[in-house]
Design a protein around this motif. Structure first.
Motif, PDB file in Angstrom:
ATOM      1  N   PRO A  42     -11.708   7.263   0.853  1.00 24.29           N
ATOM      2  CA  PRO A  42     -10.406   7.466   0.214  1.00 24.29           C
ATOM      3  C   PRO A  42     -10.239   8.873  -0.376  1.00 24.29           C
ATOM      4  O   PRO A  42      -9.118   9.345  -0.544  1.00 24.29           O
ATOM      5  N   THR A  90       0.858  -1.184   0.000  1.00 16.29           N
ATOM      6  CA  THR A  90       0.000   0.000   0.000  1.00 16.29           C
ATOM      7  C   THR A  90       0.893   1.231   0.000  1.00 16.29           C
ATOM      8  O   THR A  90       2.052   1.174   0.402  1.00 16.29           O
ATOM      9  N   MET A 132      -0.927   5.949   4.413  1.00 16.85           N
ATOM     10  CA  MET A 132      -1.806   7.123   4.556  1.00 16.85           C
ATOM     11  C   MET A 132      -1.230   8.042   5.619  1.00 16.85           C
ATOM     12  O   MET A 132      -0.400   7.641   6.413  1.00 16.85           O
ATOM     13  N   ARG A 138      -3.520  10.231   0.908  1.00 15.84           N
ATOM     14  CA  ARG A 138      -4.799   9.898   1.545  1.00 15.84           C
ATOM     15  C   ARG A 138      -4.711  10.191   3.049  1.00 15.84           C
ATOM     16  O   ARG A 138      -3.700   9.889   3.672  1.00 15.84           O
ATOM     17  N   ASP A 157       0.382   2.540   7.652  1.00 17.56           N
ATOM     18  CA  ASP A 157      -0.597   1.643   7.056  1.00 17.56           C
ATOM     19  C   ASP A 157      -1.828   1.653   7.954  1.00 17.56           C
ATOM     20  O   ASP A 157      -1.726   1.904   9.159  1.00 17.56           O
ATOM     21  N   VAL A 158      -2.972   1.393   7.354  1.00 18.81           N
ATOM     22  CA  VAL A 158      -4.197   1.277   8.142  1.00 18.81           C
ATOM     23  C   VAL A 158      -4.767  -0.110   7.893  1.00 18.81           C
ATOM     24  O   VAL A 158      -4.820  -0.575   6.746  1.00 18.81           O
ATOM     25  N   GLY A 211     -13.005   7.245   6.806  1.00 18.08           N
ATOM     26  CA  GLY A 211     -11.990   6.691   5.921  1.00 18.08           C
ATOM     27  C   GLY A 211     -12.297   6.749   4.442  1.00 18.08           C
ATOM     28  O   GLY A 211     -11.691   5.999   3.674  1.00 18.08           O
ATOM     29  N   ARG A 235     -14.448  -7.208   2.906  1.00 22.77           N
ATOM     30  CA  ARG A 235     -13.544  -7.986   2.055  1.00 22.77           C
ATOM     31  C   ARG A 235     -12.606  -8.865   2.887  1.00 22.77           C
ATOM     32  O   ARG A 235     -12.410 -10.051   2.598  1.00 22.77           O
ATOM     33  N   ASP A 255      -6.504  -7.345   8.182  1.00 23.84           N
ATOM     34  CA  ASP A 255      -5.501  -7.112   7.139  1.00 23.84           C
ATOM     35  C   ASP A 255      -5.523  -5.633   6.762  1.00 23.84           C
ATOM     36  O   ASP A 255      -6.351  -4.869   7.256  1.00 23.84           O
ATOM     37  N   LEU A 256      -4.628  -5.244   5.843  1.00 20.06           N
ATOM     38  CA  LEU A 256      -4.508  -3.842   5.438  1.00 20.06           C
ATOM     39  C   LEU A 256      -5.689  -3.375   4.588  1.00 20.06           C
ATOM     40  O   LEU A 256      -6.215  -4.118   3.755  1.00 20.06           O
ATOM     41  N   VAL A 257      -6.048  -2.121   4.784  1.00 22.12           N
ATOM     42  CA  VAL A 257      -7.009  -1.438   3.918  1.00 22.12           C
ATOM     43  C   VAL A 257      -6.270  -1.061   2.637  1.00 22.12           C
ATOM     44  O   VAL A 257      -5.160  -0.530   2.693  1.00 22.12           O
ATOM     45  N   LEU A 258      -6.870  -1.349   1.493  1.00 25.53           N
ATOM     46  CA  LEU A 258      -6.212  -1.036   0.218  1.00 25.53           C
ATOM     47  C   LEU A 258      -6.351   0.449  -0.129  1.00 25.53           C
ATOM     48  O   LEU A 258      -7.178   1.164   0.445  1.00 25.53           O
ATOM     49  N   ASP A 259      -5.520   0.885  -1.092  1.00 28.18           N
ATOM     50  CA  ASP A 259      -5.397   2.322  -1.354  1.00 28.18           C
ATOM     51  C   ASP A 259      -6.707   3.019  -1.708  1.00 28.18           C
ATOM     52  O   ASP A 259      -6.899   4.172  -1.352  1.00 28.18           O
ATOM     53  N   ASN A 260      -7.591   2.341  -2.400  1.00 29.33           N
ATOM     54  CA  ASN A 260      -8.816   3.028  -2.826  1.00 29.33           C
ATOM     55  C   ASN A 260     -10.071   2.468  -2.199  1.00 29.33           C
ATOM     56  O   ASN A 260     -11.162   2.564  -2.747  1.00 29.33           O
ATOM     57  N   GLU A 261      -9.897   1.884  -1.034  1.00 30.26           N
ATOM     58  CA  GLU A 261     -10.986   1.177  -0.380  1.00 30.26           C
ATOM     59  C   GLU A 261     -11.445   1.966   0.854  1.00 30.26           C
ATOM     60  O   GLU A 261     -10.618   2.492   1.596  1.00 30.26           O
ATOM     61  N   SER A 262     -12.754   2.005   1.094  1.00 28.10           N
ATOM     62  CA  SER A 262     -13.237   2.605   2.347  1.00 28.10           C
ATOM     63  C   SER A 262     -13.050   1.583   3.468  1.00 28.10           C
ATOM     64  O   SER A 262     -12.782   0.407   3.219  1.00 28.10           O
ATOM     65  N   LEU A 263     -13.235   2.041   4.698  1.00 25.74           N
ATOM     66  CA  LEU A 263     -13.039   1.149   5.841  1.00 25.74           C
ATOM     67  C   LEU A 263     -14.091   0.044   5.878  1.00 25.74           C
ATOM     68  O   LEU A 263     -13.781  -1.122   6.130  1.00 25.74           O
TER      69      LEU A 263
END
Lengths: 237, 237
Positions: free
Chosen positions: A92, A13, A16, A114, B17-18, A90, B70, B56-64
Motif C-alpha cells: 500500500p 474503497t 487505486m 495508491r 478497484d483491485v 501491491g 482474509r 473480493d476487493l482489496v482494502l485501502d491499506n491491505e497488501s495483496l
C-alpha cells in the motif's frame, strides 16, 4: 422483508491507480544488463535525479499487455519486444517515499493515490535494440544487472524478482537459445547459463544435464576459424 | 523558464478497484477439484444464482497477500492455506457483463468502476479442508476441475489459467508430493501427475524421468497389506 443477520456490508474503497513496469534484460555474450531510464527534470523545480525501470500508469480503457507495450515505447522508443507479465506489486505504501512523492507531484494528477504495479519482463539481445529516451525519460541506459544503483519506488525489488523469474524460466523451460547464434557450442550455452544464474557450473554435469533435456541437437558440423581445437556445434531442437 | 517542447502531459486516470480471486485446487487421490462459492441472493431482488471462485476487493491499506488470506477466510472459513499469486487479469470490461453488473449493484458501492483482479492459487488435500460459506457466499462446494459450470465475470478464464500454472509447476518444480502419503509408490505418484495433467502417461518413461529428476528416494521398504505384488515405496528427497 426483514434484513438477514448475515448480510455483508458493501465494501467501499478509494480506488487505486494501476501501473506497469518493464524490466528489459539485455544479453551481450559477456554480461546481463537491464534497461533503466533517468527521470527527466521538471521545468519548475530541481529534484535529485532518479533512476527507474520504464513504467507508467495504465489508461482507463487499456489492457495490461497493451499498456506494457505502449509505455516501453513511449519512454524508450523500443518496439517489437515481447513482454511477459510476471508479478503484481501491491504494497500500500510503495510510492509514498519522500523523493518518490516529490517527483510524482511534478507530473501526476493524483500523486498521493495508491498505485499497484504489474511487472513485465523481457530478455533480448542487447545489440539488436537501441533505446532512445522520450516523454518523462531524460536518458536511457543499460546497467549491469549485478551492479544496479538505488532506484525509484520499489524498482530494485521489481528487478530482483524479475531476475528470479528469468532464472526459473531458464532452468524450467530452457529459454535463452534465441540469445545465441543459430549454431552454438555447448561452451557458449554454458556461459549464458552462468551469466544468468551468476555462478560457475561444472562442465561435465552441465553437458550431461543439457543433453538429457533433449532441447539441443548435435549437428554434423564443427566450429571453423578458431585457434583452439574446434568444438562441435549444436542447434535448438 | 520557458516550457520545454517535450514536456509530457500529466496522466490522469479514473482509478480502479483491485480485487483478489482465489483458485483452491483440492486433490483426493482420484480427482482434482476446485472450490467454488454460490453467491448469496440479496434480500431485495431476485437474481439468477451465480457461481464464482472466492474473491473480493482489496482494502485501502491491505497488501495483496493479506487480502487473499482474509478474503478466502471471510467467504469459506478456510485458514492456513498457502496461496500463491499467479497472474493479474486486467481486461477493462471484465466486470461489465449484464448479470455481473446486476449482482455487483446489490453489494458494491462503486459497481461500475473498473476492477483489476489478482489471481492466487493453492493445491491442498481435499480431505483436510472443510469449507463453510459466510459473508456473500451462500454456499461453498468442490467441483471437478474438468467439469466446471459457467462462472461469474472472467472466472472460467482465471481457473483455466491457474490450472496451466499448476501443471507448469508440477513439471518444472515437482510440486505435489505433499498431496501423497509420506511413503508412496511410483504408481501413486504417476496417478497424481495423470490427474493434474489430464492425460495417461507411459509407465516406463514416467519412472525413468522421475528418477532422473532426483526428487524421490527409494526406501528399503515395500507396500504392506495389498493383494497384488507389493510395490517399492519412495519418499520425497
Amino acid at each position: 422483508m426483514s434484513k438477514k443477520n448475515s448480510e455483508p456490508t458493501p465494501k467501499n474503497t478509494l480506488g487505486m491507480d494501476v501501473s506497469v513496469d518493464c524490466v528489459v534484460f539485455g544479453f551481450d555474450n559477456d554480461t546481463l544488463k537491464v534497461l533503466l531510464i533517468e527521470q527527466k527534470q521538471p521545468d519548475t523545480v530541481h529534484l535529485k535525479t532518479q533512476n527507474a525501470v520504464p513504467g507508467d500508469l495504465v489508461l482507463d480503457n487499456e489492457s495490461l499487455d497493451e499498456a506494457a507495450k505502449r509505455i516501453l515505447q513511449e519512454l524508450t522508443s523500443l518496439k517489437g519486444i515481447y513482454l511477459k507479465q510476471f508479478h503484481a506489486f501491491g504494497d500500500p505504501n510503495r510510492v509514498r517515499g519522500l523523493k518518490d512523492q516529490q517527483w510524482l507531484r511534478t507530473f501526476r494528477v493524483n500523486p498521493e493515490r495508491r498505485v499497484l504495479t504489474i511487472g513485465y519482463y523481457s530478455l533480448v539481445k542487447l545489440s539488436e535494440f537501441k533505446p532512445k529516451a522520450a516523454s518523462f525519460a531524460g536518458k536511457t541506459y543499460w546497467v549491469d544487472v549485478y551492479n544496479i544503483p538505488s532506484l525509484a519506488f520499489d524498482h530494485n525489488e521489481i528487478v530482483h524478482k524479475a531476475l528470479l523469474m528469468l532464472r526459473h524460466e531458464l532452468m524450467a523451460d530452457h529459454i535463452g537459445f534465441e540469445l545465441l547464434p543459430e549454431k552454438f557450442t555447448l561452451s557458449q550455452l554454458q556461459k549464458l547459463y552462468e551469466i544468468i544464474l551468476d555462478k560457475k557450473l561444472d562442465k561435465r554435469n552441465f553437458r550431461k544435464n543439457i543433453l538429457r533435456t533433449e532441447t539441443v541437437t548435435a549437428l554434423e558440423e564443427k566450429q571453423q576459424g578458431v585457434l583452439h581445437k574446434p568444438a562441435q556445434l549444436f542447434s535448438k531442437k
